[in-house]
Write a protein that holds these residues in place. Sequence first.
Motif, short mmCIF file in Angstrom:
data_model
loop_
_atom_site.label_atom_id
_atom_site.label_comp_id
_atom_site.label_asym_id
_atom_site.label_seq_id
_atom_site.Cartn_x
_atom_site.Cartn_y
_atom_site.Cartn_z
N ARG A 234 -6.38 -81.73 68.70
CA ARG A 234 -6.25 -80.28 68.68
C ARG A 234 -7.16 -79.68 67.61
NH1 ARG A 234 -4.98 -77.13 72.26
NH2 ARG A 234 -3.12 -78.31 72.75
N PRO A 235 -8.06 -78.73 67.97
CA PRO A 235 -8.94 -78.10 66.97
C PRO A 235 -8.13 -77.32 65.95
CG PRO A 235 -9.76 -77.75 69.21
CD PRO A 235 -8.38 -78.34 69.34
N PRO A 236 -8.69 -77.10 64.74
CA PRO A 236 -7.92 -76.47 63.65
C PRO A 236 -7.40 -75.08 63.96
CG PRO A 236 -9.90 -77.53 62.80
CD PRO A 236 -10.00 -77.56 64.29
N GLU A 237 -8.15 -74.28 64.73
CA GLU A 237 -7.74 -72.91 64.98
C GLU A 237 -6.93 -72.74 66.26
OE1 GLU A 237 -7.90 -70.47 62.92
OE2 GLU A 237 -8.80 -71.85 61.49
N ARG A 238 -6.55 -73.84 66.91
CA ARG A 238 -5.69 -73.77 68.08
C ARG A 238 -4.23 -73.97 67.66
NH1 ARG A 238 -8.45 -74.28 73.03
NH2 ARG A 238 -10.47 -73.31 72.72
N TYR A 239 -3.32 -73.63 68.56
CA TYR A 239 -1.89 -73.75 68.29
C TYR A 239 -1.32 -74.94 69.06
CZ TYR A 239 -2.05 -69.14 66.13
OH TYR A 239 -2.33 -68.10 65.30
N THR A 240 -0.25 -75.50 68.54
CA THR A 240 0.38 -76.65 69.17
C THR A 240 1.89 -76.57 69.00
OG1 THR A 240 0.49 -79.08 69.22
CG2 THR A 240 0.21 -78.04 67.07
N SER A 241 2.60 -77.20 69.93
CA SER A 241 4.06 -77.33 69.81
C SER A 241 4.46 -78.79 69.99
CB SER A 241 4.76 -76.47 70.88
OG SER A 241 4.37 -76.89 72.18
N ARG A 242 3.50 -79.71 69.79
CA ARG A 242 3.74 -81.12 70.07
C ARG A 242 3.73 -81.99 68.83
NH1 ARG A 242 3.12 -82.46 75.37
NH2 ARG A 242 2.38 -84.56 74.89
N TYR A 243 3.53 -81.42 67.64
CA TYR A 243 3.58 -82.21 66.42
C TYR A 243 5.04 -82.45 66.02
CZ TYR A 243 -1.40 -81.38 65.55
OH TYR A 243 -2.76 -81.34 65.63
N TYR A 244 5.27 -83.52 65.31
CA TYR A 244 6.58 -83.74 64.69
C TYR A 244 6.39 -84.49 63.39
CZ TYR A 244 6.37 -88.43 66.82
OH TYR A 244 5.98 -89.69 67.20
N LEU A 245 7.42 -84.53 62.56
CA LEU A 245 7.33 -85.10 61.23
C LEU A 245 7.73 -86.57 61.23
CD1 LEU A 245 8.81 -82.13 59.16
CD2 LEU A 245 6.41 -82.66 59.65
N LYS A 246 7.18 -87.31 60.27
CA LYS A 246 7.47 -88.74 60.16
C LYS A 246 8.79 -89.00 59.44
CE LYS A 246 2.56 -89.94 60.11
NZ LYS A 246 1.45 -90.57 59.36
N PHE A 247 9.42 -87.95 58.92
CA PHE A 247 10.73 -88.09 58.29
C PHE A 247 11.74 -87.22 59.03
CE2 PHE A 247 8.23 -84.90 56.01
CZ PHE A 247 9.05 -83.79 56.09
N THR A 248 13.01 -87.39 58.74
CA THR A 248 14.06 -86.67 59.47
C THR A 248 14.99 -85.89 58.53
OG1 THR A 248 15.46 -88.66 59.47
CG2 THR A 248 14.04 -88.29 61.40
#
Length: 296
Positions: A234-248
């Motif tokens: 994903r390019p820096p200036e685009r938006y995403t809803s698919r990232y998640y964190l490695k901790f909980t």
Amino acid sequence: MALADNAGCAKPSEDFPFPEIIELNVGGQVYITRHPTLVSVPGSLLWEMFTQKNIRSLARDSKGRFFVDRDGFLFRYILDYMRDQQLVLPDHFPERSRLQREAEYFMLPELVKMLAPKLSKQNSLGDDPCQSDPEELSPNADATRNLTSAGAMLPSAVAGGPGGAVTASAGAASTDVRRAGFITIGYRGSYTLGRDSQTDAKFRRVARIMVCGKTSLAKEVFGDTLNESRDPDRPPERYTSRYYLKFTFLEQAFDKLADAGFHMVACNSTGTCAFAHDQTDDRIWTSYTEYVFYRE
């Protein structure tokens, strides 16, 4: 009825070992198509499979269908291309690079060319209409490009002479500028309540913390703790809803957002309840919660 029989599967013969209608099992997904469709592109893998005389060499599943060990979901687009040699994808198609890999496997060079990213003057990655989120660049895009250009010019300015120190100071000051924007944190949780409302078997069990927002902001805030495996390019200036964190741990996410200058502006939550067992009164509550953070 005789017409229906003639329109069905033609019986194979020694000269033509394949029936007119062929069933395929591709990665667990069943497809039914005509033999001419599968051999419509000479030199392709499917053409090689279904023009050979030794039909017994092809793998089959337990029901006798021809088996292909590839992505069953993406094969529908391969089959569509085999029908009329045209590529039609849904809007915001997110699996373009994977489909290109499938086209390479099935030896379809023209389809590979159609799926290859197109270069443009403004963006080396191209403004592909079939990317997952073709949203317009935000108003902060120009400022970001200016900061990047200033950072690229910094080493040459330092090496240039006495004025280099002044330029370096200005460059360092510009990198401290924080861009405004929103980041949304979401998670699904569950807990169990017993009859006396005191039993807490699984309090706020969080399986994954999702991150939604601009790619550059998410990477700035969470750094190496951000898992980008579901949307790696994903390019820096685009938006995403698919990232998640490695901790909980939600508090850890909140601390990182606070350190980066964000503050919470909204939150919402929904929940459902179900009985854990038929013989007990224990209830399992599941919820989905979102927290919206903003930095000016």
